[in-house]
Every structure is written in C-alpha cells, then in structure tokens.
Scaffold this motif. Structure first.
Motif, PDB file in Angstrom:
ATOM      1  N   THR A 277       4.919   1.931  -0.239  1.00  0.00           N
ATOM      2  CA  THR A 277       3.634   1.463   0.296  1.00  0.00           C
ATOM      3  C   THR A 277       2.970   2.478   1.223  1.00  0.00           C
ATOM      4  OG1 THR A 277       4.659   0.427   2.234  1.00  0.00           O
ATOM      5  CG2 THR A 277       4.483  -0.913   0.229  1.00  0.00           C
ATOM      6  N   ARG A 476       0.215   4.802   6.080  1.00  0.00           N
ATOM      7  CA  ARG A 476      -0.593   3.709   6.616  1.00  0.00           C
ATOM      8  C   ARG A 476      -0.011   3.252   7.946  1.00  0.00           C
ATOM      9  NH1 ARG A 476      -0.223  -1.038   4.245  1.00  0.00           N
ATOM     10  NH2 ARG A 476      -2.370  -1.678   4.603  1.00  0.00           N
ATOM     11  N   ARG A 479      -1.650  -2.697   9.413  1.00  0.00           N
ATOM     12  CA  ARG A 479      -1.224  -3.643   8.375  1.00  0.00           C
ATOM     13  C   ARG A 479      -2.227  -4.778   8.192  1.00  0.00           C
ATOM     14  NH1 ARG A 479       4.434  -7.067   7.699  1.00  0.00           N
ATOM     15  NH2 ARG A 479       4.775  -6.421   5.549  1.00  0.00           N
ATOM     16  N   THR A 484      -5.923 -10.639   8.588  1.00  0.00           N
ATOM     17  CA  THR A 484      -6.356 -10.270   7.237  1.00  0.00           C
ATOM     18  C   THR A 484      -5.689  -8.963   6.818  1.00  0.00           C
ATOM     19  OG1 THR A 484      -8.521 -11.297   7.603  1.00  0.00           O
ATOM     20  CG2 THR A 484      -8.329  -9.739   5.773  1.00  0.00           C
ATOM     21  N   GLN A 486      -4.888  -5.460   5.336  1.00  0.00           N
ATOM     22  CA  GLN A 486      -5.766  -4.353   4.983  1.00  0.00           C
ATOM     23  C   GLN A 486      -5.464  -3.867   3.572  1.00  0.00           C
ATOM     24  OE1 GLN A 486      -8.390  -3.294   7.367  1.00  0.00           O
ATOM     25  NE2 GLN A 486      -7.651  -5.391   7.589  1.00  0.00           N
ATOM     26  N   PRO A 487      -6.478  -3.332   2.888  1.00  0.00           N
ATOM     27  CA  PRO A 487      -6.277  -2.885   1.497  1.00  0.00           C
ATOM     28  C   PRO A 487      -5.140  -1.882   1.395  1.00  0.00           C
ATOM     29  CG  PRO A 487      -8.608  -2.830   2.099  1.00  0.00           C
ATOM     30  CD  PRO A 487      -7.850  -3.106   3.357  1.00  0.00           C
ATOM     31  N   MET A 488      -4.359  -1.999   0.334  1.00  0.00           N
ATOM     32  CA  MET A 488      -3.238  -1.102   0.118  1.00  0.00           C
ATOM     33  C   MET A 488      -3.270  -0.638  -1.342  1.00  0.00           C
ATOM     34  SD  MET A 488       0.773  -1.714   1.103  1.00  0.00           S
ATOM     35  CE  MET A 488       0.857  -3.226   0.155  1.00  0.00           C
ATOM     36  N   PRO A 489      -4.111   0.374  -1.616  1.00  0.00           N
ATOM     37  CA  PRO A 489      -4.221   0.837  -3.006  1.00  0.00           C
ATOM     38  C   PRO A 489      -2.904   1.418  -3.502  1.00  0.00           C
ATOM     39  CG  PRO A 489      -5.334   2.340  -1.493  1.00  0.00           C
ATOM     40  CD  PRO A 489      -4.961   1.132  -0.702  1.00  0.00           C
ATOM     41  N   GLU A 490      -2.643   1.248  -4.779  1.00  0.00           N
ATOM     42  CA  GLU A 490      -1.400   1.759  -5.367  1.00  0.00           C
ATOM     43  C   GLU A 490      -1.468   3.279  -5.448  1.00  0.00           C
ATOM     44  OE1 GLU A 490       1.278   1.270  -9.447  1.00  0.00           O
ATOM     45  OE2 GLU A 490      -0.455  -0.008  -9.065  1.00  0.00           O
TER      46      GLU A 490
END
Length: 647
Positions: A277, A476, A479, A484, A486-490
């Motif tokens: 991640t 990152r 969190r 809410t 936060q976005p975690m793009p692959e």
C-alpha cells in the motif's frame, strides 16, 4: 339656490365622517410613533447608551478548535488541553501601564514577558486583545477573575493549547505549532484574519505545517458588551467557528515507539513501509526532541542545547538526511545491467581486491578480494569489483534511469518538512551542476553508491519495496481525514523483467541466509518470516594510499564524526513481502554490525504486532537478545507512563 334642511344634514354627516377618519388615522400614526419611541428609548436604551459611550459593543474573533491527529489505530498523537490565560485590550484599558503594574502584583510577569507584551501592544490595533500570561495555574487565574473590577481591559479566558502526549516519538513526523510570525503572514497572499490574533498558533513543521488548512478550521465571532472601564459585562451574541478536521496517520504509534526506543542514543533513522500500500508504518529519527517546549515558548538555553548537539535532534533524518547509499545501491547497478542484457545471473567477474583504471586504483572492501563471483554472491558478500566492472559496460545514464525508476533522485510528496530529492547523477547533471564532463571514475564510484549519489532513508525504503514487489509503490502518510479514508491508487507495474527481479531478490536472500552473507548474523529464524536485504557502509572520509599501505584505521579508533555511516535495507517475508525497512546509523561503522540488527528488530515488531518472541532469533543469540529485549521493555514502560501522565 337655497339648501334644504335635508341637504344641510347630509353635508354635516359627511364632514363628521371625514373628520373621524382623519382623526383615527392621526391617532394611529401617533400610536405607532409612540410605540417606536418607547421601544428605542426604553427597551433599547442600554444598548444605544453603550453605543453612544465610545462604541462599547465589541466584536471579537473566536479561535477555532484545532483538529486532532491520531495514529492508524486511533492513538492520540496531537491533542488540545485546557489553557488558562489573561489578555488585555489597549482600547479598553486606558492607562495600560497602570493596569500592567496591577497585574504584576497578582501574577508573575518577567521583564522578558513585559517586553513582549509592549511589543504586541504596539504592533496591533487598540481593540485587539493581547495575551499577557498563558498556561496559568488555577490559583493565579482565579486571582485575576476576583480582581477584574480593578483591571479595566483585562479578560481572563479559558482556551485550548496544543499538546503532544507521546513527546519525542512523533516530533519529526507531526512537528509542532507556534505563534504566527511576520514571515508566516507574508507567505500568505490573503491571510485568514484569525492569524492576526496575538499568540495564535499555527503549524511550523511536519504534518502540523503541511496540513495547516485542514487542521485549523474556521474562526467564530462574538459580540460582547463592555462598560466604560472596559470590563466585559455580558456576551450578546456568539457564532461558533468550525473546528479543524481530524487526521489519521498511517503510522503505528506502538511500532514507532519501539523503534525510537531501539535506536536509543544513536544518531540514526529507521523507516518501515507496507510494500503493498505504500503506507508508512514507522518513520523514526533519533535523537528526537520534546515538541511541547516549542508550543510553550522554548527557552534560549533549551534551543541552544538542541542546536549545538552534534547528533542533530532537530533534523528529520528519515526524509531530510541525504547519505551515500553505499552497497545498498548495488541492486540498482545490477538491475540496470540485467535489463540492458549486458549480464545474466550467471555472469561472473574476478575480484583480486581492486581494479586499476588509468593511474588510479579502485579497491574492494575486502583487501584480498573475493575471487570469481556471480551476481548472487556479489550481493551476498558485497563484492565491489563486480560492480566496478559491470558499471563500465552499462554506463551512468542507464544506472541513473534505473535509480529513478526505483524511487531514487525523486522528491516523494508527503506532508513532512524539508524532504530531500537526493542526487541520482548522470552526465547532464554533472555538466549542469559543475560544468564538467562525466568521467569513467565517476561511474565506478557511483556503481557502489559512493561519489555523487545521495539518497534518504525514505527513498531507500521505496527502492526496496519496488524491488520486492515489482511495482511503483508510492509512500503514504495520511490514512484518513475526519474518518474518510484517503484515496489509495494501486501501484502500477514497473515493467521490469520478473526473471531479473528474482535474481536480485535471490541475492538479497543470500545476504541474510547464507553463512557467507554479510548480514547472516541478523537473519530471522522463523521460516514464515524469512528476511531478505542488503548491508551498506558509506565512507565519509577519503582513505589515502599511504593509509592503505600501512593498514586502514578501523572505525572504532576514529573520532565519532569521521566514522563510516552504517546502512541496511530489507524486506520480509521473502516469499510474500509485507514490509520494507531501511536503517541508517550515522557514523555507526559497518552496516552488518550497526544497522542490520536494528532493522531485524524493527521488522519483527511490525510483523508480530508486539515485542518480538525469542523464537524469531537464532538459538545461539537468544540469551543476549532476551537481555536486550527486557531492557527495551523497561524503557518502553517508562516512556508509556510519562506519556500517560501528560495525556
């Protein structure tokens, strides 16, 4: 024509009716005017009298409640505590000197405090409240409240102040808040009016600074009634502000606490990252400092002590420190050569202990050499000559390209202060920076992470995570905001050959798990958590030919600041990577002796989510490890108790 009696009577009735209507209208009008006059003169008399007497209805801003900061599990990292303080308003005080003289008889006010108060009074508008004393004990605060009638313009207030219960553990990551400076105002084109409140505090470094807008919230306001001597009589109206939003970090406070304690008194850094991640699980820089000192107004003595400490406690070494990566860089050189098809995992080179290029000799760390080595052995035993040879074939531009692909020479975007870009040099860089052509000797030095190459512990952790997964993992730190996520793009694939990556991974495995590996003594005995990694030692001084001839001086015989830096990078478990770790110990000597043992403890703590069990260590080390872990438990217990007393 003579009017009849009937006409006269009708005319009289009309006149009477009109007179009554006009009279009624006039009565109604006077009744309305009378009612309005009564409303203004009786019901609104107090307010209009106050307005007439030098505008005694004042508007004041209400500072918003700052958002809280938590770790990934909800542990409070930065909170707000109740704060008793006293302010004075010049417009309402009249004779300010007289009022301040009376205050000095009630509470302790130093000459330094008086100088600050005078400065703030001169700088700000007459109606802006100035803080006279902050963080007062209840006894002093109550004295002010009881003597309020004799202190015009003085207001005792109950507010909130920032507090960091975990003290040093997050001093570099979270940072601290402090009073707004002129520079802070100049940096903002249209500063929020709340920033002009004297002694209002904003983030200065770390997450507190870079997430300031999120944490601060919006100010409220209140209308207050004061009498002719400036004493607040009552609050007429209040509009509450909007509190700042809470932030949850990716850091695990318990892992961070463990690592900070494990680093001890070393000048060092350790980063642990989730390889899937990119979440930073720990980001520890040692030594730390107490951020609460800055919130309360650090003394010159305390600040000088921090600045003069040669271990640089104010520097966040995890992201600010730029170090020659030493042999931890060899994976970059090897991958560049593999991807260009210039070598295979079976390629061998002979190491006699040095190579000669022109009139210069480039030495291997092992004076007698390693003999003939292939890729896996060159990594496990850290042979320098192997990389001198292949670097000349692949060239610096391809090595630099691979380095950036793996996350070196790039400023990673995180809400922390002074993040370094490091240096991933190539031909163009040297020409632009120094106006000089790149030389083969520069490439040879760069191939083993020396020369111009510089990287931070964060960058080395990203590099390790990308080697472990083959994906462009991005670090990152945030969190969630107000709950809410936060976005975690692959992470996208790096596009590297799986065969080539496995060759590098296999070499890192042998570093830890073969008897000739440089970090064999720091292996993990648990088969489900096999460790793979690479040690590194970066020189901070030049070794002359004369010194080599008579024998290189060992690190422990040198002054501390002339010793080599110790480095280690690794990941675990080998078959199913979860975490990557980097440790840098400034002037620690060899990476295998100083950095690798710390890295093992750190990654075991992350994997076990508790103090590592003795079974994770080789059997012949468990007696010593048990003693060390017990001492560490005691240290952690003391820190926890200290933090709880502050919370």
């Amino acid at each position: 024509m003579r009017r009849t009696a009937r006409d006269t009577e009708e005319s009289a009735r009309r006149i009477t009716r009109r007179s009554l209507m006009m009279g009624g209208a006039m009565v109604a009008m006077f009744a309305v005017l009378g009612a309005r006059m009564r409303f203004l003169s009786v019901e609104q008399a107090d307010e209009f009298r106050l307005l007439a007497e030098e505008n005694r209805i004042n508007m004041r801003l209400i500072p918003p409640e700052r958002g809280l900061i938590f770790d990934r599990n909800g542990v409070l990292i930065a909170g707000n505590e109740q704060n008793y303080r006293v302010t004075v308003t010049r417009e309402a005080a009249g004779d300010v000197d007289m009022v301040l003289a009376r205050l000095t008889n009630l509470i302790p006010i130093t000459a330094e405090d008086m100088e600050r108060i005078t400065r703030d009074l001169d700088r700000n508008s007459p109606f802006v409240p100035i803080i006279v004393a902050d963080r007062l004990p209840w006894e002093d605060f109550s004295k002010i409240a009881m003597n309020a009638p004799t202190l015009p313009g003085v207001t005792p207030e109950v507010g909130l102040s920032r507090q960091y219960p975990l003290i040093e553990d997050f001093s570099h990551v979270v940072g601290y808040v402090g009073p707004v400076s002129e520079r802070d105002l100049e940096e903002r084109p249209n500063p929020d009016p709340v920033l002009r409140i004297p002694e209002f505090q904003i983030g200065k470094i770390g997450v507190e600074r870079w997430m300031e807008e999120t944490l601060r919230g919006s100010a409220g306001n209140k209308r207050i009634e004061v009498n002719h001597v400036g004493r607040v009589m009552r609050e007429l109206e209040r509009t509450d502000g909007i509190p700042g939003r809470d932030i949850q970090l990716t850091i695990d406070a318990e892992v961070q606490n463990f690592i900070q304690a494990r680093l001890g008194e070393e000048s060092a850094a350790c980063v642990v990252m989730d390889v899937n991640t990119g979440e930073l699980i720990a980001c520890a820089s040692s030594p730390g400092f107490d951020p609460n000192l800055f919130v309360r107004g650090i003394s010159q003595r305390d600040y000088s002590a921090l600045m003069e400490d040669d271990h640089r406690p104010l520097a966040n070494k995890t992201v600010q420190g730029a170090y020659p990566p030493g042999s931890t860089f060899k994976m970059v050189t090897a991958l560049a050569a593999l991807e260009e098809g210039l070598i295979t995992p079976e390629t061998t080179h002979s190491c006699p202990g040095y190579i000669e290029f022109g009139d210069r000799r480039f030495h291997c760390w092992k004076r007698g050499g390693h003999g003939r080595v292939d890729l896996a052995r060159s990594l496990s035993e850290s042979c320098d000559v192997f990389y001198y040879e292949i670097a000349q074939e692949v060239g610096i531009d391809k090595i630099a390209e691979m380095g950036k692909r793996l996350g070196l020479g790039i400023r990673h975007d995180l809400p922390m202060s002074a993040i370094t870009e490091g240096i991933m040099p190539n031909r163009a860089w040297k020409q632009e920076r120094w106006g000089q052509d790149w030389r083969i000797g520069d490439t040879i030095n760069a191939s083993i992470g020396q020369g111009y190459v510089l990287a931070s512990p964060l960058q080395l952790t990203v590099m390790t995570a990308r080697i472990a997964t083959g994906r462009a993992v991005v670090p990152r730190l945030i969190r969630a905001i107000d709950g809410t996520p936060q976005p975690m793009p692959e992470a996208e694939p790096l596009g590297l050959s799986g065969t080539n990556l496995r060759a590098i991974q296999n070499g890192m495995y042998e570093v830890m798990n073969t008897q000739r590996g440089t970090a064999y003594s720091s292996r993990i005995a648990d088969d489900t958590m096999v460790f793979a990694g690479k040690t590194g030692t970066s020189q901070v001084r030049n070794i002359t030919a004369a010194e080599r001839a008579r024998g290189v001086i060992s690190n422990d015989q040198l002054p501390w600041n002339r010793r080599d830096h110790a480095l280690y990078v690794g990941y675990a478990p080998y078959d199913n990577p979860r975490y990557a770790v980097t440790v840098v110990v400034e002037h620690g000597g060899g990476g295998s002796a100083a950095a690798a043992p710390i890295a093992r403890d750190a990654i075991l703590r992350a994997l076990h989510e508790d103090i590592p069990p003795l079974t994770a260590y080789p059997a012949n080390q468990r007696g010593r490890i048990e003693t060390d872990l017990n001492a560490l438990r005691e240290k952690l217990r003391d820190v926890t108790q200290s933090g709880n007393s502050r919370a």
